[in-house]
Design a protein around this motif. Structure first.
Motif, PDB file in Angstrom:
ATOM      1  N   ARG A 243       0.894  -1.134   0.042  1.00 14.40           N
ATOM      2  CA  ARG A 243       0.097  -0.022  -0.096  1.00 14.40           C
ATOM      3  C   ARG A 243       0.829   1.212   0.079  1.00 14.40           C
ATOM      4  NH1 ARG A 243      -3.508  -3.254   2.900  1.00 14.40           N
ATOM      5  NH2 ARG A 243      -2.544  -2.768   4.950  1.00 14.40           N
ATOM      6  N   ASN A 244       1.950   1.048   0.702  1.00 14.12           N
ATOM      7  CA  ASN A 244       3.046   2.240   0.718  1.00 14.12           C
ATOM      8  C   ASN A 244       3.522   2.533  -0.519  1.00 14.12           C
ATOM      9  OD1 ASN A 244       2.273   2.557   3.465  1.00 14.12           O
ATOM     10  ND2 ASN A 244       4.338   1.417   4.183  1.00 14.12           N
ATOM     11  N   LEU A 245       3.632   1.785  -1.253  1.00 12.76           N
ATOM     12  CA  LEU A 245       4.004   2.013  -2.848  1.00 12.76           C
ATOM     13  C   LEU A 245       3.034   2.383  -3.765  1.00 12.76           C
ATOM     14  CD1 LEU A 245       6.088  -1.551  -3.332  1.00 12.76           C
ATOM     15  CD2 LEU A 245       7.057   0.841  -2.578  1.00 12.76           C
ATOM     16  N   GLY A 246       1.860   2.402  -3.613  1.00 11.52           N
ATOM     17  CA  GLY A 246       0.894   2.846  -4.349  1.00 11.52           C
ATOM     18  C   GLY A 246       0.684   2.339  -5.626  1.00 11.52           C
ATOM     19  N   ARG A 247       0.436   2.714  -6.843  1.00 12.00           N
ATOM     20  CA  ARG A 247       0.029   1.843  -7.831  1.00 12.00           C
ATOM     21  C   ARG A 247       1.648   1.300  -8.654  1.00 12.00           C
ATOM     22  NH1 ARG A 247      -4.701   0.976  -9.933  1.00 12.00           N
ATOM     23  NH2 ARG A 247      -3.833   1.183 -12.017  1.00 12.00           N
ATOM     24  N   CYS A 248       1.490   0.499  -9.475  1.00  8.30           N
ATOM     25  CA  CYS A 248       2.394   0.084 -10.224  1.00  8.30           C
ATOM     26  C   CYS A 248       2.030  -0.042 -11.756  1.00  8.30           C
ATOM     27  CB  CYS A 248       3.231  -1.078  -9.934  1.00  8.30           C
ATOM     28  SG  CYS A 248       4.816  -1.558 -10.546  1.00  8.30           S
ATOM     29  N   ASP A 249       2.751   0.791 -12.800  1.00 11.89           N
ATOM     30  CA  ASP A 249       2.167   0.712 -14.252  1.00 11.89           C
ATOM     31  C   ASP A 249       2.593  -0.472 -14.749  1.00 11.89           C
ATOM     32  OD1 ASP A 249       1.606   3.275 -14.325  1.00 11.89           O
ATOM     33  OD2 ASP A 249       3.264   3.848 -14.854  1.00 11.89           O
ATOM     34  N   THR A 250       1.977  -1.175 -15.671  1.00 11.86           N
ATOM     35  CA  THR A 250       2.373  -2.323 -16.286  1.00 11.86           C
ATOM     36  C   THR A 250       3.614  -2.304 -17.049  1.00 11.86           C
ATOM     37  OG1 THR A 250       0.260  -2.552 -16.743  1.00 11.86           O
ATOM     38  CG2 THR A 250       1.701  -3.924 -18.167  1.00 11.86           C
ATOM     39  N   GLY A 251       4.167  -3.013 -16.921  1.00 10.34           N
ATOM     40  CA  GLY A 251       5.818  -3.108 -17.433  1.00 10.34           C
ATOM     41  C   GLY A 251       6.945  -2.651 -16.197  1.00 10.34           C
ATOM     42  N   ASP A 252       6.302  -2.021 -15.308  1.00 12.93           N
ATOM     43  CA  ASP A 252       7.135  -1.472 -14.266  1.00 12.93           C
ATOM     44  C   ASP A 252       7.619  -2.552 -13.016  1.00 12.93           C
ATOM     45  OD1 ASP A 252       8.865   0.560 -13.516  1.00 12.93           O
ATOM     46  OD2 ASP A 252       7.406   2.066 -13.152  1.00 12.93           O
ATOM     47  N   VAL A 253       8.178  -2.118 -12.071  1.00 16.94           N
ATOM     48  CA  VAL A 253       8.534  -3.024 -10.801  1.00 16.94           C
ATOM     49  C   VAL A 253       8.672  -1.776  -9.697  1.00 16.94           C
ATOM     50  CG1 VAL A 253      11.118  -2.634 -11.458  1.00 16.94           C
ATOM     51  CG2 VAL A 253      10.142  -4.593 -10.246  1.00 16.94           C
TER      52      VAL A 253
ATOM     53  N   ARG B 169      13.558  -6.939 -17.951  1.00 16.66           N
ATOM     54  CA  ARG B 169      14.531  -5.796 -18.058  1.00 16.66           C
ATOM     55  C   ARG B 169      14.649  -4.940 -16.644  1.00 16.66           C
ATOM     56  NH1 ARG B 169      13.255  -3.383 -22.112  1.00 16.66           N
ATOM     57  NH2 ARG B 169      12.706  -1.461 -21.249  1.00 16.66           N
ATOM     58  N   LYS B 170      13.465  -4.372 -16.276  1.00 16.30           N
ATOM     59  CA  LYS B 170      13.754  -3.422 -15.187  1.00 16.30           C
ATOM     60  C   LYS B 170      13.808  -4.220 -13.813  1.00 16.30           C
ATOM     61  CE  LYS B 170      10.929   0.545 -16.808  1.00 16.30           C
ATOM     62  NZ  LYS B 170       9.933   1.209 -16.755  1.00 16.30           N
ATOM     63  N   SER B 171      13.323  -5.316 -13.687  1.00 17.22           N
ATOM     64  CA  SER B 171      13.890  -6.157 -12.510  1.00 17.22           C
ATOM     65  C   SER B 171      15.198  -6.636 -12.541  1.00 17.22           C
ATOM     66  CB  SER B 171      12.990  -7.286 -12.473  1.00 17.22           C
ATOM     67  OG  SER B 171      11.523  -7.158 -12.464  1.00 17.22           O
ATOM     68  N   LEU B 172      15.546  -6.710 -13.631  1.00 22.15           N
ATOM     69  CA  LEU B 172      17.004  -7.123 -13.612  1.00 22.15           C
ATOM     70  C   LEU B 172      17.984  -5.941 -13.383  1.00 22.15           C
ATOM     71  CD1 LEU B 172      17.101  -9.542 -16.593  1.00 22.15           C
ATOM     72  CD2 LEU B 172      17.500 -10.198 -14.298  1.00 22.15           C
ATOM     73  N   GLU B 173      17.647  -4.663 -13.870  1.00 18.98           N
ATOM     74  CA  GLU B 173      18.453  -3.514 -13.658  1.00 18.98           C
ATOM     75  C   GLU B 173      18.381  -3.074 -12.206  1.00 18.98           C
ATOM     76  OE1 GLU B 173      17.648  -1.597 -18.441  1.00 18.98           O
ATOM     77  OE2 GLU B 173      16.342  -0.919 -16.631  1.00 18.98           O
ATOM     78  N   LEU B 174      16.956  -3.017 -11.680  1.00 22.33           N
ATOM     79  CA  LEU B 174      16.983  -2.712 -10.215  1.00 22.33           C
ATOM     80  C   LEU B 174      17.931  -3.712  -9.295  1.00 22.33           C
ATOM     81  CD1 LEU B 174      15.614  -1.032  -8.201  1.00 22.33           C
ATOM     82  CD2 LEU B 174      13.565  -2.604  -7.961  1.00 22.33           C
ATOM     83  N   ALA B 175      17.835  -5.049  -9.605  1.00 24.34           N
ATOM     84  CA  ALA B 175      18.585  -5.844  -8.836  1.00 24.34           C
ATOM     85  C   ALA B 175      20.163  -5.737  -9.139  1.00 24.34           C
ATOM     86  CB  ALA B 175      18.584  -7.644  -9.493  1.00 24.34           C
ATOM     87  N   ALA B 176      20.470  -5.334 -10.052  1.00 23.05           N
ATOM     88  CA  ALA B 176      21.796  -5.104 -10.460  1.00 23.05           C
ATOM     89  C   ALA B 176      22.362  -3.545  -9.629  1.00 23.05           C
ATOM     90  CB  ALA B 176      22.168  -5.031 -11.881  1.00 23.05           C
ATOM     91  N   ARG B 177      21.605  -2.622  -9.735  1.00 20.50           N
ATOM     92  CA  ARG B 177      21.833  -1.398  -9.071  1.00 20.50           C
ATOM     93  C   ARG B 177      21.771  -1.644  -7.498  1.00 20.50           C
ATOM     94  NH1 ARG B 177      17.790   0.824 -12.277  1.00 20.50           N
ATOM     95  NH2 ARG B 177      16.255   1.222 -10.609  1.00 20.50           N
ATOM     96  N   GLN B 178      20.797  -2.728  -6.840  1.00 27.59           N
ATOM     97  CA  GLN B 178      20.729  -2.763  -5.473  1.00 27.59           C
ATOM     98  C   GLN B 178      21.767  -3.948  -5.132  1.00 27.59           C
ATOM     99  OE1 GLN B 178      16.581  -3.697  -4.585  1.00 27.59           O
ATOM    100  NE2 GLN B 178      16.417  -1.624  -4.012  1.00 27.59           N
ATOM    101  N   GLY B 179      22.789  -4.293  -5.997  1.00 28.18           N
ATOM    102  CA  GLY B 179      23.886  -5.479  -5.796  1.00 28.18           C
ATOM    103  C   GLY B 179      23.354  -6.726  -5.366  1.00 28.18           C
TER     104      GLY B 179
ATOM    105  N   THR C 272      15.360 -11.628 -23.557  1.00 25.61           N
ATOM    106  CA  THR C 272      15.421 -10.263 -22.489  1.00 25.61           C
ATOM    107  C   THR C 272      16.573 -10.579 -21.378  1.00 25.61           C
ATOM    108  OG1 THR C 272      13.298  -9.606 -22.875  1.00 25.61           O
ATOM    109  CG2 THR C 272      14.441  -8.377 -21.273  1.00 25.61           C
ATOM    110  N   VAL C 273      16.461 -11.677 -20.813  1.00 30.17           N
ATOM    111  CA  VAL C 273      17.426 -11.858 -19.946  1.00 30.17           C
ATOM    112  C   VAL C 273      18.761 -12.211 -20.489  1.00 30.17           C
ATOM    113  CG1 VAL C 273      18.247 -13.591 -18.065  1.00 30.17           C
ATOM    114  CG2 VAL C 273      15.785 -12.811 -18.225  1.00 30.17           C
ATOM    115  N   GLN C 274      19.024 -12.938 -21.420  1.00 28.72           N
ATOM    116  CA  GLN C 274      20.195 -13.123 -22.391  1.00 28.72           C
ATOM    117  C   GLN C 274      20.854 -11.728 -22.856  1.00 28.72           C
ATOM    118  OE1 GLN C 274      21.824 -15.312 -22.653  1.00 28.72           O
ATOM    119  NE2 GLN C 274      23.248 -14.381 -24.486  1.00 28.72           N
ATOM    120  N   ILE C 275      20.182 -10.895 -23.099  1.00 26.71           N
ATOM    121  CA  ILE C 275      20.477  -9.594 -23.618  1.00 26.71           C
ATOM    122  C   ILE C 275      21.337  -8.823 -22.380  1.00 26.71           C
ATOM    123  CG2 ILE C 275      19.820  -7.064 -24.280  1.00 26.71           C
ATOM    124  CD1 ILE C 275      17.895  -8.662 -26.336  1.00 26.71           C
ATOM    125  N   PHE C 276      20.435  -8.938 -21.158  1.00 25.76           N
ATOM    126  CA  PHE C 276      20.910  -8.262 -20.054  1.00 25.76           C
ATOM    127  C   PHE C 276      22.214  -8.997 -19.581  1.00 25.76           C
ATOM    128  CE2 PHE C 276      21.195  -7.792 -15.433  1.00 25.76           C
ATOM    129  CZ  PHE C 276      20.939  -6.454 -15.452  1.00 25.76           C
TER     130      PHE C 276
END
Ligand code: APR
Length: 172
Positions: free
Chosen positions: A49-59, A96-106, A134-138
């Protein structure tokens, strides 16, 4: 490192990040979303609930709470509408966004369910191609993360294994 396929319940995996196939309201639901909410315990709904809504394709991320995972990434896959409503792009964006976030968060390991392949009706063979590609490209740019495709059903796991094998053949 690289990608692999595991059969079973994603909530049982010992990984840094478990990805949830959520809805735009992050309101919980059935399928893998329900399983994750049950396993993560009573603090997850308020965090969502604290996060609010999430757009399709977002994380958006929450802690893992009672899961062994450090974090839950709530991503919203597209509802299948025939394939001409940006479904492939939106599904690729979830990965892609999940993988990018995981990489950013270490984080070093992340497990995905078959996003959109249940209630949202995305044809499994097409969704698997999007996921693996998509995973392969990442991974070509970020080799130091372990990616797990967690499948509830054996036939889904077979689709992933075939897609990974086909891709590896093409790369050699
Ligand atoms: N572990 C791994 N995979 C699971 C699990 C589990 N515990 N439970 C279900 N699955 C699989 C399903 O078999 C399916 O292949 O996850 C895949 C995704 O199915 P859904 O959970 O229906 O997800 P999706 O199609 O993206 O629909 C999302 O469903 O639960 C609601 O709130 C959610 O509205 C959202 C919608």
């Amino acid at each position: 490192m690289g990608m692999r396929v595991v059969e079973g319940d994603i909530t049982r995996l010992h990984v840094d990040v478990i990805v949830n196939a959520a809805n735009n309201a992050l309101a919980g639901g059935g399928g893998v979303d329900g399983a994750i909410h049950r396993a993560a315990g009573p603090h997850l709904p308020q965090a969502c609930r604290n996060l609010g809504r999430c757009d399709t394709g977002d994380v958006k991320a929450t802690p893992g709470f009672e899961l062994s995972a450090n974090a839950i990434y709530h991503t919203v896959g597209p509802v299948w509408q025939g394939g001409m409503s940006q479904e492939p792009e939106l599904l690729a964006s979830c990965y892609r966004k999940s993988l990018e976030l995981a990489a950013r968060q270490g984080f070093q390991s992340i497990a995905f369910p078959a996003i959109s392949c249940g209630v949202y009706g995305y044809p499994a063979d097409q969704a698997v191609t999007v996921a693996v590609t998509t995973v392969q490209i990442f991974l070509e740019e970020n080799a130091n993360i372990d990616v797990i495709f967690c499948c509830f059903a054996r036939d889904m796991a077979e689709l992933y294994r075939d897609a990974i094998q086909t891709m590896e053949k093409h790369n050699h």
